[in-house]
Design a protein around this motif. Structure first.
Motif, PDB file in Angstrom:
ATOM      1  N   ILE A  81       0.766  -1.181   0.016  1.00 41.21           N
ATOM      2  CA  ILE A  81       0.064  -0.179   0.140  1.00 41.21           C
ATOM      3  C   ILE A  81       0.869   1.140   0.077  1.00 41.21           C
ATOM      4  CG2 ILE A  81      -1.878   1.443   1.260  1.00 41.21           C
ATOM      5  CD1 ILE A  81      -2.682  -1.391   2.512  1.00 41.21           C
ATOM      6  N   VAL A  82       0.575   2.066  -1.032  1.00 41.38           N
ATOM      7  CA  VAL A  82       1.392   3.469  -0.968  1.00 41.38           C
ATOM      8  C   VAL A  82       0.473   4.519  -1.059  1.00 41.38           C
ATOM      9  CG1 VAL A  82       2.739   5.017  -2.263  1.00 41.38           C
ATOM     10  CG2 VAL A  82       3.096   2.440  -2.149  1.00 41.38           C
ATOM     11  N   THR A  83       0.607   5.622  -0.175  1.00 42.47           N
ATOM     12  CA  THR A  83      -0.488   6.622  -0.250  1.00 42.47           C
ATOM     13  C   THR A  83       0.060   8.128   0.017  1.00 42.47           C
ATOM     14  OG1 THR A  83      -2.663   7.358   1.099  1.00 42.47           O
ATOM     15  CG2 THR A  83      -0.741   6.533   2.369  1.00 42.47           C
ATOM     16  N   ARG A  84      -0.516   9.117   0.202  1.00 40.22           N
ATOM     17  CA  ARG A  84       0.002  10.449   0.346  1.00 40.22           C
ATOM     18  C   ARG A  84       0.001  10.581   1.930  1.00 40.22           C
ATOM     19  NH1 ARG A  84      -3.744  10.974  -3.328  1.00 40.22           N
ATOM     20  NH2 ARG A  84      -5.246  11.806  -1.625  1.00 40.22           N
ATOM     21  N   PRO A  85       0.686  11.508   2.558  1.00 37.41           N
ATOM     22  CA  PRO A  85       0.833  11.739   3.994  1.00 37.41           C
ATOM     23  C   PRO A  85      -0.749  12.126   4.638  1.00 37.41           C
ATOM     24  CG  PRO A  85       2.672  12.950   2.790  1.00 37.41           C
ATOM     25  CD  PRO A  85       1.708  12.357   1.900  1.00 37.41           C
ATOM     26  N   GLY A  86      -1.090  11.365   5.627  1.00 34.42           N
ATOM     27  CA  GLY A  86      -2.278  11.284   6.168  1.00 34.42           C
ATOM     28  C   GLY A  86      -3.472  10.501   5.477  1.00 34.42           C
ATOM     29  N   ALA A 125      -5.986   2.892  -6.372  1.00 34.62           N
ATOM     30  CA  ALA A 125      -5.406   2.788  -7.903  1.00 34.62           C
ATOM     31  C   ALA A 125      -4.476   1.512  -7.890  1.00 34.62           C
ATOM     32  CB  ALA A 125      -4.833   3.823  -8.380  1.00 34.62           C
ATOM     33  N   THR A 126      -4.770   0.722  -9.315  1.00 40.39           N
ATOM     34  CA  THR A 126      -3.882  -0.207  -9.708  1.00 40.39           C
ATOM     35  C   THR A 126      -3.835  -0.524 -11.061  1.00 40.39           C
ATOM     36  OG1 THR A 126      -2.709  -2.260  -8.983  1.00 40.39           O
ATOM     37  CG2 THR A 126      -5.093  -2.343  -9.692  1.00 40.39           C
ATOM     38  N   GLN A 127      -2.877  -1.282 -11.504  1.00 39.83           N
ATOM     39  CA  GLN A 127      -2.745  -1.626 -13.123  1.00 39.83           C
ATOM     40  C   GLN A 127      -3.883  -2.640 -13.428  1.00 39.83           C
ATOM     41  OE1 GLN A 127       0.889  -3.412 -14.429  1.00 39.83           O
ATOM     42  NE2 GLN A 127       0.628  -2.336 -16.485  1.00 39.83           N
ATOM     43  N   VAL A 128      -4.632  -2.543 -14.665  1.00 36.18           N
ATOM     44  CA  VAL A 128      -5.582  -3.352 -15.201  1.00 36.18           C
ATOM     45  C   VAL A 128      -4.993  -4.866 -15.234  1.00 36.18           C
ATOM     46  CG1 VAL A 128      -5.208  -2.982 -17.677  1.00 36.18           C
ATOM     47  CG2 VAL A 128      -7.348  -3.730 -16.506  1.00 36.18           C
ATOM     48  N   GLY A 129      -5.721  -5.966 -15.037  1.00 32.30           N
ATOM     49  CA  GLY A 129      -5.474  -7.312 -15.162  1.00 32.30           C
ATOM     50  C   GLY A 129      -4.274  -7.750 -14.176  1.00 32.30           C
ATOM     51  N   THR A 130      -4.118  -7.029 -12.846  1.00 27.29           N
ATOM     52  CA  THR A 130      -3.174  -7.678 -12.146  1.00 27.29           C
ATOM     53  C   THR A 130      -3.807  -8.421 -10.926  1.00 27.29           C
ATOM     54  OG1 THR A 130      -3.191  -5.673 -10.949  1.00 27.29           O
ATOM     55  CG2 THR A 130      -1.428  -5.707 -12.529  1.00 27.29           C
ATOM     56  N   MET A 134      -2.484   3.373  -3.407  1.00 27.39           N
ATOM     57  CA  MET A 134      -2.200   2.794  -4.560  1.00 27.39           C
ATOM     58  C   MET A 134      -1.626   1.381  -4.019  1.00 27.39           C
ATOM     59  SD  MET A 134       0.830   3.134  -7.692  1.00 27.39           S
ATOM     60  CE  MET A 134       1.954   3.095  -6.512  1.00 27.39           C
ATOM     61  N   VAL A 135      -2.152   0.303  -4.613  1.00 24.02           N
ATOM     62  CA  VAL A 135      -1.570  -1.036  -4.555  1.00 24.02           C
ATOM     63  C   VAL A 135      -0.788  -1.316  -5.540  1.00 24.02           C
ATOM     64  CG1 VAL A 135      -2.064  -3.214  -3.778  1.00 24.02           C
ATOM     65  CG2 VAL A 135      -3.147  -1.527  -2.547  1.00 24.02           C
ATOM     66  N   ASN A 136       0.556  -1.852  -5.395  1.00 19.64           N
ATOM     67  CA  ASN A 136       1.278  -2.209  -6.330  1.00 19.64           C
ATOM     68  C   ASN A 136       2.262  -3.037  -5.640  1.00 19.64           C
ATOM     69  OD1 ASN A 136       2.355  -2.473  -8.958  1.00 19.64           O
ATOM     70  ND2 ASN A 136       1.493  -0.669  -9.562  1.00 19.64           N
ATOM     71  N   GLU A 137       3.193  -3.819  -6.727  1.00 19.56           N
ATOM     72  CA  GLU A 137       4.318  -4.718  -6.523  1.00 19.56           C
ATOM     73  C   GLU A 137       5.267  -3.866  -5.371  1.00 19.56           C
ATOM     74  OE1 GLU A 137       6.341  -7.256  -6.360  1.00 19.56           O
ATOM     75  OE2 GLU A 137       7.914  -5.921  -6.065  1.00 19.56           O
ATOM     76  N   LYS A 138       5.661  -4.489  -4.480  1.00 22.32           N
ATOM     77  CA  LYS A 138       6.538  -4.025  -3.287  1.00 22.32           C
ATOM     78  C   LYS A 138       7.457  -2.986  -3.804  1.00 22.32           C
ATOM     79  CE  LYS A 138       9.364  -6.430  -0.615  1.00 22.32           C
ATOM     80  NZ  LYS A 138       9.645  -7.522   0.354  1.00 22.32           N
ATOM     81  N   PHE A 139       8.465  -3.550  -4.785  1.00 24.61           N
ATOM     82  CA  PHE A 139       9.677  -2.936  -4.986  1.00 24.61           C
ATOM     83  C   PHE A 139       9.045  -1.744  -6.069  1.00 24.61           C
ATOM     84  CE2 PHE A 139      11.212  -7.016  -3.585  1.00 24.61           C
ATOM     85  CZ  PHE A 139      12.160  -6.645  -2.549  1.00 24.61           C
ATOM     86  N   TYR A 140       8.273  -1.965  -6.919  1.00 24.98           N
ATOM     87  CA  TYR A 140       7.731  -0.948  -7.684  1.00 24.98           C
ATOM     88  C   TYR A 140       7.379   0.335  -6.643  1.00 24.98           C
ATOM     89  CZ  TYR A 140       4.982   2.060 -10.675  1.00 24.98           C
ATOM     90  OH  TYR A 140       4.703   3.006 -11.573  1.00 24.98           O
TER      91      TYR A 140
END
Ligand code: ARG
Length: 251
Positions: free
Chosen positions: A119-124, A138-143, A179-185
């Motif tokens: 999980i990545v977000t903005r402050p707060g 948000a995330t990428q389609v098909g993942t 946004m949820v995405n691959e950890k290293f991304y």
């Protein structure tokens, strides 16, 4: 051409369509066609016109180990597994989570690394799975992230984008809460954001594998063998440390 010769040619063509090029056909051509979605730093990405990344280097090492030259093809993420079964390339290396659903369509190698969704977000913003409830994500389609986000945020709160750059942009500009995405991304995006993004927790773990066309057992065996070799001879460890500062192979 004789009738048996034509029949043979036809069945060879059919066989290729259903299972992809056999390992013998690939060997004879000298080239392994590898497809990826190269906007996924640090896995596969472009720097100018040059493709780079952990999976790019690993794919080249595997091809070399098989006595082949890699030819890279850049495709939208959601067209990769379909293209495999249409025999447009031989191997897909694009951080695919090995899931029962995908295994119905393609065959996966042994996992080439273990990771998960961050999980990545903005402050707060929401930093935990519980906090994502009712938030737009948000995330990428098909993942694999889509279903995982649906579980915690609710299906109508998922915002899918054709590529990760758009998903990230949506987060940066405040159009979504997280946004949820691959950890290293995600960690890479955090580093480049100059404090405008913050790190949340891991949403789930997954095993990532390379895919071949369903039933292409010859190629699958050869790629698995090459992966074992580069994981045994130090090549993999060196690449992994260079890109991630740690060894990301599945324990
Ligand atoms: N690990 C996720 C999945 O299996 C996302 C992979 C996205 N890869 C990429 N190259 N954009 O669906």
């Amino acid at each position: 051409m004789t009738r048996p010769a034509i029949a043979l040619l036809l069945s060879a063509a059919l066989f290729s369509t259903a299972h992809g090029r056999t390992f013998a056909e690939i060997k004879a051509s000298g080239t392994l066609r590898i497809a990826t979605n190269a906007e996924f730093k640090p896995f596969t990405y472009f720097e100018g016109k040059t493709m780079k990344g952990f999976e790019y280097d690993l794919g080249n090492a595997i091809a070399r180990q098989m006595g082949l030259k890699a030819q890279w093809i850049n495709q939208p993420f959601d067209s990769l597994l379909i293209g495999l079964n249409q025999n447009r390339f031989d191997l897909v290396i694009s951080s695919h989570g090995i899931t029962p659903e995908r295994l119905k369509a393609v065959d996966f190698t042994a996992p080439h690394y273990c990771s998960g969704g961050l999980i990545v977000t903005r402050p707060g913003g929401p930093k935990t799975a519980a906090a994502l409830k009712g938030m737009t994500v948000a995330t990428q389609v098909g993942t694999t992230y889509v279903a995982q986000i649906e579980k915690v945020a609710g299906a109508r709160n998922v915002r899918v984008y054709p590529n990760n750059t758009d998903a990230l942009q949506a987060l940066m500009s405040g159009r979504v809460d997280a946004m949820v995405n691959e950890k290293f991304y995600g960690l890479e995006a955090l580093r480049r954001s100059g404090g405008r993004l913050v790190q949340g927790s891991m949403l789930f773990q997954e095993r990532l594998g390379m895919a071949v066309a369903k039933g292409n057992t010859g190629l699958l065996g050869a790629v698995n063998g090459a992966l074992r070799t580069v994981q045994g001879n130090g090549t993999y460890a060196k690449l992994s440390r260079a890109y991630f500062g740690q060894d990301v192979r599945c324990k």
